[in-house]
Design an enzyme around this catalytic site. Structure first.
Site, PDB file in Angstrom:
ATOM      1  CD  GLU A  85       3.287   7.745  -6.885  1.00  0.00           C
ATOM      2  OE1 GLU A  85       2.961   8.456  -5.916  1.00  0.00           O
ATOM      3  OE2 GLU A  85       3.726   6.587  -6.771  1.00  0.00           O
ATOM      4  CE  LYS A 280       3.421   8.275  -1.740  1.00  0.00           C
ATOM      5  NZ  LYS A 280       3.354   7.954  -3.155  1.00  0.00           N
ATOM      6  CG  ASP A 296      -9.930  19.051   4.019  1.00  0.00           C
ATOM      7  OD1 ASP A 296      -8.757  18.750   3.735  1.00  0.00           O
ATOM      8  OD2 ASP A 296     -10.228  19.875   4.893  1.00  0.00           O
ATOM      9  CG  HIS A 393       7.157   3.153  -9.652  1.00  0.00           C
ATOM     10  ND1 HIS A 393       5.983   3.015  -8.951  1.00  0.00           N
ATOM     11  CD2 HIS A 393       7.668   4.353  -9.314  1.00  0.00           C
ATOM     12  CE1 HIS A 393       5.799   4.089  -8.220  1.00  0.00           C
ATOM     13  NE2 HIS A 393       6.808   4.918  -8.425  1.00  0.00           N
TER      14      HIS A 393
HETATM   15  C1  MEV Z   1       4.626   4.462  -4.125  1.00  0.00           C
HETATM   16  O1  MEV Z   1       3.900   5.630  -4.396  1.00  0.00           O
HETATM   17  C2  MEV Z   1       3.870   3.591  -3.138  1.00  0.00           C
HETATM   18  C3  MEV Z   1       4.600   2.338  -2.681  1.00  0.00           C
HETATM   19  O2  MEV Z   1       5.875   2.673  -2.130  1.00  0.00           O
HETATM   20  C4  MEV Z   1       3.729   1.673  -1.647  1.00  0.00           C
HETATM   21  C5  MEV Z   1       4.382   0.492  -0.947  1.00  0.00           C
HETATM   22  O3  MEV Z   1       5.601   0.451  -0.831  1.00  0.00           O
HETATM   23  O4  MEV Z   1       3.589  -0.346  -0.463  1.00  0.00           O
HETATM   24  C6  MEV Z   1       4.861   1.415  -3.839  1.00  0.00           C
END
Ligand code: MEV
Length: 444
Positions: A85, A280, A296, A393
């Site tokens: 990513e 995430k 793992d 991003h």
């Molecule tokens: C993107 O990989 C992760 C985010 O969505 C985490 C978040 O929203 O805190 C930017």
């Protein structure tokens, strides 16, 4: 319609790829070229990778990046991250730099207990099973001596074995619930070997137990396996500083920033839809280090998400507060990691990553991983609560779009210049590329 294949695993690698290319690709030659492009010219190295799994046909690259300037417990570290990513390593590096001038990260391991279970069915008197277990318990330890002696030399081994009655969940269902200390290894093989021996001892001893009826003697072992849920193998990572020290270019009002940041964390604490995305972001950092160090990540993912739900509702792994004008942001996660065994001495890039981290113990690696998760979460929340996530991003994603359109060096130069002060979106980049390509001026 595609055909089934018999004995695929017995075919040679050439035969396997030829079959796949012919079976699934309109241009088999091109498919073979793609696969072979990723083979390593060092045959020994390729063989090593071929033998990690069955039916290897090629290698699947993921970038290995480095996030430098991580001040952790007073010492600088560069953290290896294997991830595809675009923005993750950049975000980790930014967070590391930010906190390096504000006291750095503090990390500590709270406990390191691993768990394994023998799941079995016993049809009979519960109290008879309990007395039987109490009397034969020592045998579980003595019968596993040959498996545990090396681990004991390293200071680990079986910590305890309990009989758990689960008949309220499933008729006649019981468990041997065992806890282990596996020191610097993740311990999956060690735990599973112990458990399979426990299961044998359980069944053999039951057969010899005169107080059991014939039905009671026939204990049915359903399975023996470690648990990837390790709620007593926890590491804590934390950052803190006076609220006013949070000030920087994008944070002109640190108090308002800290309050909004805490609000964002609170939302993830109470709202599962947000908590999943919030966590995430934490896993972006955690998985990348786990993968780079040959651990793992599926086990880590499963265990961490279970931990995030331990109170009955999925919630944030991280927390934040202001107390006495000090901003504190921390997370606690379960991590069963190893720095010996498994891939750690086999995969050359794993060895490289571990050496870069100065060959950490499992506890030290837990700290690096938790810090990477916290850094990632900080970077995401800082963007989300200030500029929004898409700006950074999409700027990072810009290169992926340019690669997709096979942009030339000249085009890249012009596009980067144009989007320095423009909002990047997939369509705006595509539109700009098209404009450039159609423009007379550019062609001349
Ligand atoms: C993107 O990989 C992760 C985010 O969505 C985490 C978040 O929203 O805190 C930017």
């Amino acid at each position: 319609m595609n055909n089934a294949v018999a004995g695929f695993s017995k075919l040679s690698k050439e035969e396997k790829i030829n079959w796949i290319a012919k079976e699934y690709f309109s241009n088999p030659q091109e498919a073979l070229v793609t696969l072979k492009k990723y083979w390593n010219s060092d045959e020994k190295l390729q063989k090593l990778h071929d033998e990690f799994i069955e039916n290897t046909i090629s290698n699947f690259y993921i970038p290995l990046g480095v996030a430098p300037n991580f001040l952790i417990n007073g010492k600088y570290n560069s953290i290896p991250m294997a991830i595809e990513e675009s923005s993750v390593v950049a975000a980790a590096s930014k967070a590391a730099k930010f906190w390096s001038t504000r006291g750095g990260f503090k990390a500590r391991v709270l406990n390191t207990e691993k768990i394994g279970q023998v799941h079995f069915i016993y049809k009979g008197d519960e109290s008879k099973l309990e007395s039987f277990f109490a009397i034969i318990k020592a045998k579980f330890f003595s019968n596993t001596q040959n498996i545990t002696k090396n681990m004991q030399k390293r200071g680990g081994g079986i910590l305890d074995i309990e009989l758990k009655v689960k008949t309220h969940l499933l008729p006649n269902y019981y468990q041997l619930h065992a806890t282990f200390d596996t020191k610097d290894s993740m311990g999956a093989n060690f735990i599973n070997s112990c458990l399979e021996q426990f299961a044998k001892t359980l069944q053999e001893e039951a057969q010899l137990w005169d107080l059991f009826s014939e039905e009671e003697k026939n204990i049915e072992v359903v399975m023996s396996i470690l648990s990837n849920y390790v709620p007593n193998c926890i590491v804590r990572a934390e950052v803190s500083c006076p609220v006013e020290d949070l000030v920087e270019k994008h944070i002109p009002n640190p108090k308002a920033f800290a309050e909004r940041f805490i609000r964002a964390v609170q939302i993830a604490e109470v709202e599962p839809f947000r908590a999943v995305t919030h966590n995430k972001g934490i896993m972006n950092g955690i998985d990348a280090v786990v993968l780079a160090t040959g651990n793992d990540f599926r086990a880590v993912e499963a265990g961490i998400h279970a931990y995030a739900s331990r109170k009955g509702s999925y919630s944030s792994l991280s927390h934040a507060k202001i107390e006495n004008d000090i901003f504190t942001f921390w997370l606690e996660v379960p991590l069963a990691l190893g720095t010996v065994g498994g891939l750690t001495s086999l995969h050359p890039l794993v060895k490289f990553s571990l050496e870069m981290l100065e060959n950490p113990s499992a506890e030290e690696l837990m700290q690096f991983v938790a810090v990477a998760g916290l850094a990632q979460n900080f970077a995401a929340l800082r963007s989300l609560t200030t500029t929004g996530i898409q700006d950074g991003h999409m700027k990072m994603h810009l290169n992926n779009i340019l690669n997709q359109f096979e942009a030339t060096e000249d085009e890249r130069h012009l596009i980067h210049k144009h989007f320095k002060h423009q909002v990047v979106s997939h369509s705006s980049v595509v539109e700009y590329i098209e404009t450039l390509r159609n423009s007379e001026q550019f062609r001349l």
